[in-house]
Design an enzyme around this catalytic site. Structure first.
Site, PDB file in Angstrom:
ATOM      1  N   ARG A  88     -14.634 -29.540  24.946  1.00  0.00           N
ATOM      2  CA  ARG A  88     -15.573 -30.537  24.400  1.00  0.00           C
ATOM      3  C   ARG A  88     -16.993 -29.965  24.398  1.00  0.00           C
ATOM      4  NH1 ARG A  88     -17.762 -33.872  28.729  1.00  0.00           N
ATOM      5  NH2 ARG A  88     -16.761 -33.346  30.699  1.00  0.00           N
TER       6      ARG A  88
ATOM      7  N   TYR B  52     -29.623 -26.556  39.237  1.00  0.00           N
ATOM      8  CA  TYR B  52     -29.224 -26.144  37.876  1.00  0.00           C
ATOM      9  C   TYR B  52     -30.114 -25.012  37.364  1.00  0.00           C
ATOM     10  CZ  TYR B  52     -27.934 -26.876  32.915  1.00  0.00           C
ATOM     11  OH  TYR B  52     -27.511 -26.719  31.622  1.00  0.00           O
TER      12      TYR B  52
ATOM     13  N   ASP C 294     -28.201 -33.610  39.202  1.00  0.00           N
ATOM     14  CA  ASP C 294     -29.660 -33.642  39.249  1.00  0.00           C
ATOM     15  C   ASP C 294     -30.212 -34.509  40.381  1.00  0.00           C
ATOM     16  OD1 ASP C 294     -29.433 -32.154  36.962  1.00  0.00           O
ATOM     17  OD2 ASP C 294     -30.229 -33.672  35.603  1.00  0.00           O
TER      18      ASP C 294
ATOM     19  N   GLN D 289     -34.150 -30.413  39.011  1.00  0.00           N
ATOM     20  CA  GLN D 289     -32.995 -29.537  38.746  1.00  0.00           C
ATOM     21  C   GLN D 289     -33.097 -28.197  39.485  1.00  0.00           C
ATOM     22  OE1 GLN D 289     -32.379 -29.082  34.463  1.00  0.00           O
ATOM     23  NE2 GLN D 289     -30.732 -30.573  34.601  1.00  0.00           N
TER      24      GLN D 289
ATOM     25  N   GLN E 278     -37.089 -27.054  35.560  1.00  0.00           N
ATOM     26  CA  GLN E 278     -37.077 -28.471  35.158  1.00  0.00           C
ATOM     27  C   GLN E 278     -37.141 -29.349  36.402  1.00  0.00           C
ATOM     28  OE1 GLN E 278     -37.854 -31.150  33.459  1.00  0.00           O
ATOM     29  NE2 GLN E 278     -36.653 -30.528  31.683  1.00  0.00           N
TER      30      GLN E 278
ATOM     31  N   PRO F  78     -29.428 -22.320  25.501  1.00  0.00           N
ATOM     32  CA  PRO F  78     -29.621 -23.472  24.617  1.00  0.00           C
ATOM     33  C   PRO F  78     -30.777 -24.342  25.097  1.00  0.00           C
ATOM     34  CG  PRO F  78     -27.332 -23.363  25.445  1.00  0.00           C
ATOM     35  CD  PRO F  78     -28.173 -22.434  26.269  1.00  0.00           C
ATOM     36  N   GLY F  79     -31.431 -24.966  24.135  1.00  0.00           N
ATOM     37  CA  GLY F  79     -32.352 -26.050  24.464  1.00  0.00           C
ATOM     38  C   GLY F  79     -31.523 -27.318  24.594  1.00  0.00           C
ATOM     39  N   TYR F  80     -32.079 -28.442  24.205  1.00  0.00           N
ATOM     40  CA  TYR F  80     -31.359 -29.716  24.364  1.00  0.00           C
ATOM     41  C   TYR F  80     -30.422 -29.937  23.176  1.00  0.00           C
ATOM     42  CZ  TYR F  80     -33.892 -30.783  28.543  1.00  0.00           C
ATOM     43  OH  TYR F  80     -34.357 -30.743  29.824  1.00  0.00           O
TER      44      TYR F  80
ATOM     45  N   ASN G 287     -18.936 -20.826  29.550  1.00  0.00           N
ATOM     46  CA  ASN G 287     -19.672 -22.006  29.085  1.00  0.00           C
ATOM     47  C   ASN G 287     -19.579 -23.183  30.054  1.00  0.00           C
ATOM     48  OD1 ASN G 287     -20.638 -24.031  26.883  1.00  0.00           O
ATOM     49  ND2 ASN G 287     -18.590 -24.768  27.461  1.00  0.00           N
TER      50      ASN G 287
HETATM   51  N1  LIG Z   1     -25.997 -29.906  26.303  1.00  0.00           N
HETATM   52  C1  LIG Z   1     -27.149 -29.275  26.461  1.00  0.00           C
HETATM   53  O1  LIG Z   1     -28.204 -29.716  26.016  1.00  0.00           O
HETATM   54  C2  LIG Z   1     -27.201 -27.949  27.174  1.00  0.00           C
HETATM   55  C3  LIG Z   1     -28.419 -27.294  27.241  1.00  0.00           C
HETATM   56  C4  LIG Z   1     -28.485 -26.064  27.867  1.00  0.00           C
HETATM   57  C5  LIG Z   1     -27.340 -25.525  28.430  1.00  0.00           C
HETATM   58  N2  LIG Z   1     -26.170 -26.207  28.373  1.00  0.00           N
HETATM   59  C6  LIG Z   1     -25.004 -25.587  28.980  1.00  0.00           C
HETATM   60  O2  LIG Z   1     -23.975 -25.465  28.027  1.00  0.00           O
HETATM   61  C7  LIG Z   1     -22.698 -25.582  28.662  1.00  0.00           C
HETATM   62  C8  LIG Z   1     -21.892 -26.673  27.995  1.00  0.00           C
HETATM   63  O3  LIG Z   1     -22.625 -27.878  28.063  1.00  0.00           O
HETATM   64  P1  LIG Z   1     -22.110 -29.223  27.363  1.00  0.00           P
HETATM   65  O4  LIG Z   1     -23.295 -30.070  27.170  1.00  0.00           O
HETATM   66  O5  LIG Z   1     -21.229 -28.900  26.224  1.00  0.00           O
HETATM   67  O6  LIG Z   1     -21.237 -29.847  28.581  1.00  0.00           O
HETATM   68  P2  LIG Z   1     -20.198 -31.020  28.585  1.00  0.00           P
HETATM   69  O7  LIG Z   1     -20.171 -31.753  27.292  1.00  0.00           O
HETATM   70  O8  LIG Z   1     -20.467 -31.786  29.838  1.00  0.00           O
HETATM   71  O9  LIG Z   1     -18.793 -30.235  28.752  1.00  0.00           O
HETATM   72  C9  LIG Z   1     -18.608 -29.438  29.883  1.00  0.00           C
HETATM   73  C10 LIG Z   1     -17.310 -28.673  29.766  1.00  0.00           C
HETATM   74  O10 LIG Z   1     -17.186 -27.849  30.927  1.00  0.00           O
HETATM   75  C11 LIG Z   1     -15.969 -28.141  31.591  1.00  0.00           C
HETATM   76  N3  LIG Z   1     -16.128 -27.949  33.016  1.00  0.00           N
HETATM   77  C12 LIG Z   1     -17.000 -28.548  33.875  1.00  0.00           C
HETATM   78  N4  LIG Z   1     -16.807 -28.102  35.111  1.00  0.00           N
HETATM   79  C13 LIG Z   1     -15.789 -27.209  35.064  1.00  0.00           C
HETATM   80  C14 LIG Z   1     -15.099 -26.429  36.029  1.00  0.00           C
HETATM   81  N5  LIG Z   1     -15.415 -26.480  37.320  1.00  0.00           N
HETATM   82  N6  LIG Z   1     -14.085 -25.644  35.611  1.00  0.00           N
HETATM   83  C15 LIG Z   1     -13.730 -25.585  34.309  1.00  0.00           C
HETATM   84  N7  LIG Z   1     -14.335 -26.299  33.348  1.00  0.00           N
HETATM   85  C16 LIG Z   1     -15.347 -27.109  33.732  1.00  0.00           C
HETATM   86  C17 LIG Z   1     -15.642 -29.573  31.219  1.00  0.00           C
HETATM   87  O11 LIG Z   1     -14.243 -29.828  31.409  1.00  0.00           O
HETATM   88  P3  LIG Z   1     -13.682 -31.368  31.433  1.00  0.00           P
HETATM   89  O12 LIG Z   1     -13.724 -31.832  30.000  1.00  0.00           O
HETATM   90  O13 LIG Z   1     -12.297 -31.245  31.961  1.00  0.00           O
HETATM   91  O14 LIG Z   1     -14.619 -32.137  32.316  1.00  0.00           O
HETATM   92  C18 LIG Z   1     -16.080 -29.562  29.753  1.00  0.00           C
HETATM   93  O15 LIG Z   1     -15.064 -28.974  28.952  1.00  0.00           O
HETATM   94  C19 LIG Z   1     -22.985 -25.848  30.140  1.00  0.00           C
HETATM   95  O16 LIG Z   1     -22.951 -24.639  30.859  1.00  0.00           O
HETATM   96  C20 LIG Z   1     -24.408 -26.377  30.112  1.00  0.00           C
HETATM   97  O17 LIG Z   1     -25.062 -26.174  31.339  1.00  0.00           O
HETATM   98  C21 LIG Z   1     -26.078 -27.402  27.759  1.00  0.00           C
END
Ligand SMILES: NC(=O)c1ccc[n+]([C@@H]2O[C@H](COP(=O)([O-])OP(=O)(O)OC[C@H]3O[C@@H](n4cnc5c(N)ncnc54)[C@H](OP(=O)(O)O)[C@@H]3O)[C@@H](O)[C@H]2O)c1
Length: 240
Positions: A12, A147, A88, A144, A141, A177-179, A82
């Site tokens: 996802r 994080y 937080d 955080q 941030q 990535p940003g937000y 990823n």
């Molecule tokens: N969204 C943003 O704005 C943003 C910005 C900067 C960086 N990021 C980074 O981008 C990455 C993805 O973010 P996202 O927003 O797409 O996150 P997300 O929608 O919360 O999805 C997180 C994914 O990681 C999996 N996951 C979490 N903990 C895990 C673990 N211990 N072992 C295996 N899988 C695990 C989840 O599995 P389940 O579905 O089973 O829970 C899910 O598939 C992250 O590293 C995040 O820190 C995101």
């Protein structure tokens, strides 16, 4: 050339978009997830991409799962680190568990999958590792420290491992990535999110596909000379 790729947290959000982008480019993709079975089943039904459940923060489970994937599907040439979580809170209210969980999964997960796959990539003379960092690892941030420290650590991890892989055709890069419009950002309270968007020069959140396209480039044959770099995809929110 078609390769075998694993995308942690690939069912996802950003990970799902990365899984699809790599599949579109002809690669055999395996997505990992932590425990959300419903999303994982829906993802596999929609995309045909198999989803393997394990905790990337668990060293043994990661070694076993990667070995199983290699035995069942073939040698892993591309790894997208990823999977990530947030816990937080300002330092006074952040528990030791909140600190440890984020370090264990967000940063430890990169080490664990690299340990399981890097040697094989080196032996075969080709590999791509892309670690998903964050703007908040670059800029910090409020609320955080866990994080930001883990994501900042990813950027150092990337530059060090890139030096170990360079001679062997293995590149290691990060994306910051940003937000981005995913469940993780949906958890941010609306008034806070409005303030964040107001600070993004492009004037909107990013989409997961915008991260995925950058990731697909870093995994391509054409990116062989790109290693140890961080690609910031943040709508201009942080530049340096
Ligand atoms: N969204 C943003 O704005 C943003 C910005 C900067 C960086 N990021 C980074 O981008 C990455 C993805 O973010 P996202 O927003 O797409 O996150 P997300 O929608 O919360 O999805 C997180 C994914 O990681 C999996 N996951 C979490 N903990 C895990 C673990 N211990 N072992 C295996 N899988 C695990 C989840 O599995 P389940 O579905 O089973 O829970 C899910 O598939 C992250 O590293 C995040 O820190 C995101």
């Amino acid at each position: 050339m078609a390769r075998i790729a694993i995308v942690t947290g690939g069912t996802r959000g950003i990970g799902k978009a990365v899984s699809l982008a790599l599949q579109e480019r002809g690669h055999t993709v395996i997505a990992n997830y932590a425990g959300n079975e419903e999303k994982a089943l829906a993802f596999t039904a929609e995309t045909g991409i198999p989803a393997y459940r394990w905790d990337v923060g668990d060293h043994e489970a990661t070694q076993e799962s990667c070995a199983r994937i290699a035995a069942e599907i073939g040698p892993i040439d591309i790894v997208i680190n990823n999977a990530g979580i947030t816990r937080d809170g300002v330092l006074q209210r952040m528990s030791f568990d909140d600190w440890n969980d984020v370090m264990r999964i967000n940063l430890g997960g990169c080490f664990n999958t690299a340990k399981a796959t890097f040697a094989g990539m080196r032996e075969r003379g080709w590999g791509r590792i892309v670690n998903i960092g964050s703007i908040n690892g670059q800029a910090g941030q409020y609320g955080q420290v866990n994080y930001a420290a883990a994501k900042s650590g990813i950027h150092g991890f990337t530059k060090a491992l890139a030096q170990e892989g360079a001679k062997y055709g293995v590149t290691v890069n990060a994306i910051a990535p940003g937000y981005i419009d995913t469940d993780m950002v949906a958890a941010v309270p609306a008034p806070v999110l409005e303030k964040i968007v107001a600070k993004i020069p492009v004037g909107r959140l990013g989409s997961a596909y915008e991260i995925a396209r950058g990731c697909a480039f870093l995994c391509s044959e054409n990116a062989a000379f790109v290693t140890g770099s961080t690609l910031s995809i943040n709508g201009g929110q942080h530049m340096y």
